[in-house]
Design a protein around this motif. Structure first.
Motif, PDB file in Angstrom:
ATOM      1  N   VAL A 101       0.836  -1.223   0.085  1.00 58.49           N
ATOM      2  CA  VAL A 101      -0.199  -0.011  -0.027  1.00 58.49           C
ATOM      3  C   VAL A 101       0.832   1.272  -0.019  1.00 58.49           C
ATOM      4  O   VAL A 101       0.212   2.335   0.047  1.00 58.49           O
ATOM      5  N   HIS A 102       2.238   1.199   0.055  1.00 55.21           N
ATOM      6  CA  HIS A 102       2.968   2.455   0.027  1.00 55.21           C
ATOM      7  C   HIS A 102       2.886   3.027  -1.368  1.00 55.21           C
ATOM      8  O   HIS A 102       3.238   2.642  -2.402  1.00 55.21           O
ATOM      9  N   ASP A 103       2.486   4.395  -1.357  1.00 55.62           N
ATOM     10  CA  ASP A 103       2.244   4.946  -2.545  1.00 55.62           C
ATOM     11  C   ASP A 103       2.687   6.287  -2.533  1.00 55.62           C
ATOM     12  O   ASP A 103       2.466   7.114  -3.792  1.00 55.62           O
ATOM     13  N   SER A 147       6.331  -0.056  -8.537  1.00 57.52           N
ATOM     14  CA  SER A 147       6.877   0.486  -7.382  1.00 57.52           C
ATOM     15  C   SER A 147       6.701  -0.685  -6.083  1.00 57.52           C
ATOM     16  O   SER A 147       5.443  -1.135  -6.105  1.00 57.52           O
TER      17      SER A 147
HETATM   18 CO1  B1M Z   1       5.816   1.101   5.665  1.00 61.13          CO
HETATM   19  N1  B1M Z   1       7.484  -0.062   5.604  1.00 61.13           N
HETATM   20  N2  B1M Z   1       4.859  -0.432   6.428  1.00 61.13           N
HETATM   21  N3  B1M Z   1       4.190   2.155   5.884  1.00 61.13           N
HETATM   22  N4  B1M Z   1       6.837   2.443   5.388  1.00 61.13           N
HETATM   23  C1  B1M Z   1       8.589   0.836   5.149  1.00 61.13           C
HETATM   24  C2  B1M Z   1       8.778   0.452   3.566  1.00 61.13           C
HETATM   25  C3  B1M Z   1       9.619   0.006   6.111  1.00 61.13           C
HETATM   26  C4  B1M Z   1      11.056   0.065   5.527  1.00 61.13           C
HETATM   27  C5  B1M Z   1       9.924   0.657   7.384  1.00 61.13           C
HETATM   28  C6  B1M Z   1      10.762   0.189   8.468  1.00 61.13           C
HETATM   29  O1  B1M Z   1      10.277  -1.002   9.181  1.00 61.13           O
HETATM   30  N5  B1M Z   1      11.886   0.861   8.660  1.00 61.13           N
HETATM   31  C7  B1M Z   1       9.171  -1.726   6.382  1.00 61.13           C
HETATM   32  C8  B1M Z   1       9.524  -2.419   5.182  1.00 61.13           C
HETATM   33  C9  B1M Z   1      10.479  -3.620   5.777  1.00 61.13           C
HETATM   34  C10 B1M Z   1      10.683  -4.428   4.815  1.00 61.13           C
HETATM   35  O2  B1M Z   1       9.938  -4.988   3.784  1.00 61.13           O
HETATM   36  N6  B1M Z   1      11.982  -4.712   4.559  1.00 61.13           N
HETATM   37  C11 B1M Z   1       7.686  -1.135   6.200  1.00 61.13           C
HETATM   38  C12 B1M Z   1       6.656  -1.927   6.900  1.00 61.13           C
HETATM   39  C13 B1M Z   1       7.194  -3.225   7.503  1.00 61.13           C
HETATM   40  C14 B1M Z   1       5.452  -1.847   6.764  1.00 61.13           C
HETATM   41  C15 B1M Z   1       4.241  -2.564   7.418  1.00 61.13           C
HETATM   42  C16 B1M Z   1       4.037  -4.155   7.132  1.00 61.13           C
HETATM   43  C17 B1M Z   1       3.834  -2.009   8.909  1.00 61.13           C
HETATM   44  C18 B1M Z   1       2.820  -2.905   9.615  1.00 61.13           C
HETATM   45  O3  B1M Z   1       1.793  -2.988   9.501  1.00 61.13           O
HETATM   46  N7  B1M Z   1       3.498  -3.626  10.626  1.00 61.13           N
HETATM   47  C19 B1M Z   1       2.786  -1.995   6.691  1.00 61.13           C
HETATM   48  C20 B1M Z   1       2.675  -2.537   5.408  1.00 61.13           C
HETATM   49  C21 B1M Z   1       1.437  -2.420   4.519  1.00 61.13           C
HETATM   50  C22 B1M Z   1       1.513  -3.012   3.211  1.00 61.13           C
HETATM   51  O4  B1M Z   1       1.833  -2.496   2.216  1.00 61.13           O
HETATM   52  N8  B1M Z   1       0.937  -4.131   2.852  1.00 61.13           N
HETATM   53  C23 B1M Z   1       3.371  -0.515   6.321  1.00 61.13           C
HETATM   54  C24 B1M Z   1       2.425   0.439   6.296  1.00 61.13           C
HETATM   55  C25 B1M Z   1       2.928   1.851   6.153  1.00 61.13           C
HETATM   56  C26 B1M Z   1       2.085   2.968   6.170  1.00 61.13           C
HETATM   57  C27 B1M Z   1       0.670   2.705   5.645  1.00 61.13           C
HETATM   58  C28 B1M Z   1       2.058   3.599   7.622  1.00 61.13           C
HETATM   59  C29 B1M Z   1       2.908   4.101   5.292  1.00 61.13           C
HETATM   60  C30 B1M Z   1       2.707   4.145   3.757  1.00 61.13           C
HETATM   61  C31 B1M Z   1       1.466   5.240   3.637  1.00 61.13           C
HETATM   62  C32 B1M Z   1       1.367   5.427   2.118  1.00 61.13           C
HETATM   63  O5  B1M Z   1       2.442   5.148   1.290  1.00 61.13           O
HETATM   64  N9  B1M Z   1       0.030   5.843   1.696  1.00 61.13           N
HETATM   65  C33 B1M Z   1       4.134   3.411   5.577  1.00 61.13           C
HETATM   66  C34 B1M Z   1       5.211   4.404   5.454  1.00 61.13           C
HETATM   67  C35 B1M Z   1       5.230   5.886   5.148  1.00 61.13           C
HETATM   68  C36 B1M Z   1       6.925   3.839   5.320  1.00 61.13           C
HETATM   69  C37 B1M Z   1       8.101   4.534   5.269  1.00 61.13           C
HETATM   70  C38 B1M Z   1       8.445   5.240   6.474  1.00 61.13           C
HETATM   71  C39 B1M Z   1       8.059   5.566   4.191  1.00 61.13           C
HETATM   72  C40 B1M Z   1       7.842   5.331   2.719  1.00 61.13           C
HETATM   73  C41 B1M Z   1       7.944   6.331   1.817  1.00 61.13           C
HETATM   74  O6  B1M Z   1       6.763   7.087   1.668  1.00 61.13           O
HETATM   75  N10 B1M Z   1       8.667   7.104   1.654  1.00 61.13           N
HETATM   76  C42 B1M Z   1       9.087   3.108   4.913  1.00 61.13           C
HETATM   77  C43 B1M Z   1      10.408   3.550   5.356  1.00 61.13           C
HETATM   78  C44 B1M Z   1      11.490   3.819   4.087  1.00 61.13           C
HETATM   79  O7  B1M Z   1      11.095   3.628   2.989  1.00 61.13           O
HETATM   80  N11 B1M Z   1      12.696   3.947   4.227  1.00 61.13           N
HETATM   81  C45 B1M Z   1       8.351   2.064   5.414  1.00 61.13           C
HETATM   82  C46 B1M Z   1       9.171   8.419   0.974  1.00 61.13           C
HETATM   83  C47 B1M Z   1       9.207   8.260  -0.594  1.00 61.13           C
HETATM   84  C48 B1M Z   1       9.115   9.526  -1.127  1.00 61.13           C
HETATM   85  O8  B1M Z   1      10.230   7.404  -1.085  1.00 61.13           O
HETATM   86  O9  B1M Z   1       8.638   5.204  -1.461  1.00 61.13           O
HETATM   87  O10 B1M Z   1      11.390   5.307  -1.426  1.00 61.13           O
HETATM   88  P1  B1M Z   1      10.026   6.103  -1.658  1.00 61.13           P
HETATM   89  O11 B1M Z   1       9.936   6.502  -3.321  1.00 61.13           O
HETATM   90  C49 B1M Z   1      11.078   7.144  -3.757  1.00 61.13           C
HETATM   91  C50 B1M Z   1      12.071   6.175  -4.669  1.00 61.13           C
HETATM   92  O12 B1M Z   1      11.840   4.805  -3.818  1.00 61.13           O
HETATM   93  C51 B1M Z   1      11.647   6.195  -6.167  1.00 61.13           C
HETATM   94  O13 B1M Z   1      11.242   7.502  -6.122  1.00 61.13           O
HETATM   95  C52 B1M Z   1      10.502   7.803  -5.041  1.00 61.13           C
HETATM   96  C53 B1M Z   1      10.363   9.412  -4.862  1.00 61.13           C
HETATM   97  O14 B1M Z   1      11.838   9.604  -4.856  1.00 61.13           O
HETATM   98  N12 B1M Z   1      10.568   5.308  -6.383  1.00 61.13           N
HETATM   99  C54 B1M Z   1      10.477   5.036  -7.576  1.00 61.13           C
HETATM  100  C55 B1M Z   1       9.302   4.728  -5.802  1.00 61.13           C
HETATM  101  N13 B1M Z   1       8.636   3.841  -6.614  1.00 61.13           N
HETATM  102  C56 B1M Z   1       9.229   4.123  -7.829  1.00 61.13           C
HETATM  103  C57 B1M Z   1       8.879   3.524  -9.273  1.00 61.13           C
HETATM  104  C58 B1M Z   1       9.640   3.830 -10.207  1.00 61.13           C
HETATM  105  C59 B1M Z   1      10.833   4.640 -10.005  1.00 61.13           C
HETATM  106  C60 B1M Z   1      11.192   4.942  -8.817  1.00 61.13           C
HETATM  107  O15 B1M Z   1       9.367   3.549 -11.294  1.00 61.13           O
HETATM  108  C61 B1M Z   1       8.068   2.802 -11.651  1.00 61.13           C
END
Ligand code: B1M
Length: 211
Positions: A101-103, A147
């Motif tokens: 659900v990460h969007d 993603s």
């Molecule tokens: Co979650 N989460 N989360 N989370 N979350 C992570 C990913 C995590 C690393 C946090 C941690 O534990 N330190 C961890 C994953 C561990 C793993 O798998 N190794 C995690 C976890 C465990 C979970 C849950 C399982 C927690 C739980 O329920 N116990 C759960 C899973 C839900 C599910 O998906 N089934 C969950 C839930 C959530 C929230 C709902 C609370 C929320 C998401 C809200 C939302 O997106 N609507 C959330 C968040 C916010 C995060 C972190 C903190 C931040 C993600 C984010 O938004 N980053 C994240 C920690 C982290 O990533 N370090 C984490 C900011 C964003 C701008 O960066 O998404 O990387 P990013 O995107 C970048 C690049 O990656 C790239 O460009 C973007 C912009 O620069 N990019 C692309 C992304 N997609 C691309 C596609 C492309 C090209 C580039 O081409 C197609």
């Protein structure tokens, strides 16, 4: 810069009113919205992720801070997209993969792609491979972008490659992968055409794929 630091703080403090004000100030005072998103708000949410990973904050706070982030980014998005070029350079279908659900990050990628005159079909989050392929065929996409933010859902990017190949469709599309656990090495391993580390690189790579 001070505004960047403030943007980070609003995410860590889950302060939506202040985040919205900072987004508005960014536009009013002529700061670069992309810079405020990437160095400010995105940095803050990653810090939240680290705290969450270490058990120092809990899921409700993480959810709240994502909402703050989304509210702020939404305001900046509108301004970013407006500055874009109108001429269509190609079509991309993009989604966060099934079970994920990460969007927030995908949303930023989508906004930047739109500024480049790329037509974007954003299918949202938790989208099945079948749905992604169906839409790509329907709109004759040039690129399929996925993603994935969880190590477990990363496998769906491979599934997409496998399904495309199995159905004889691989040559019809270019593919791009992204998300925190994705890497260039992963892209090479599954046979994706491109990997992008952040939204700016996603634009560069997409334009390359469209050439
Ligand atoms: Co979650 N989460 N989360 N989370 N979350 C992570 C990913 C995590 C690393 C946090 C941690 O534990 N330190 C961890 C994953 C561990 C793993 O798998 N190794 C995690 C976890 C465990 C979970 C849950 C399982 C927690 C739980 O329920 N116990 C759960 C899973 C839900 C599910 O998906 N089934 C969950 C839930 C959530 C929230 C709902 C609370 C929320 C998401 C809200 C939302 O997106 N609507 C959330 C968040 C916010 C995060 C972190 C903190 C931040 C993600 C984010 O938004 N980053 C994240 C920690 C982290 O990533 N370090 C984490 C900011 C964003 C701008 O960066 O998404 O990387 P990013 O995107 C970048 C690049 O990656 C790239 O460009 C973007 C912009 O620069 N990019 C692309 C992304 N997609 C691309 C596609 C492309 C090209 C580039 O081409 C197609």
């Amino acid at each position: 810069e001070e505004i960047i630091q403030e943007a980070r703080e609003t995410i860590l403090q889950c302060d939506q009113n202040r985040a919205v004000k900072i987004a508005e100030r960014t536009l009013a005072e002529g700061y670069d919205p992309i810079e405020v998103i990437s160095s400010g708000f995105s940095y803050g949410i990653r810090q939240m992720g680290e705290l969450f990973g270490r058990g120092e904050v809990f899921l409700p706070q993480l959810i709240l801070s994502s909402e703050v982030m989304k509210a702020a980014v939404q305001i900046l998005d509108a301004a970013i997209i407006q500055t874009g070029s109108k001429q269509s350079k190609g079509t991309i279908v993009i989604a966060t993969v099934e079970g994920d659900v990460h969007d927030i990050g995908k949303g930023i990628v989508v906004s930047l792609l739109k500024t480049q005159g790329i037509q974007v079909y954003d299918l949202g989050r938790d989208v099945s491979t079948a749905t992604i392929i169906e839409k790509a065929l329907e709109v004759k996409a040039d690129i399929i972008g996925t993603s994935a933010l969880l190590t477990t859902t990363l496998m769906s990017q491979k599934k997409l490659e496998d399904e495309l190949r199995k159905n004889g469709l691989r040559d019809q599309f270019k593919t791009m992968v992204g998300g925190a656990p994705a890497t260039q090495r992963w892209a090479d391993r599954i046979g994706a055409d491109a990997y992008a580390e952040d939204a700016a690189e996603a634009v560069t790579k997409a334009l390359m794929l469209l050439k």
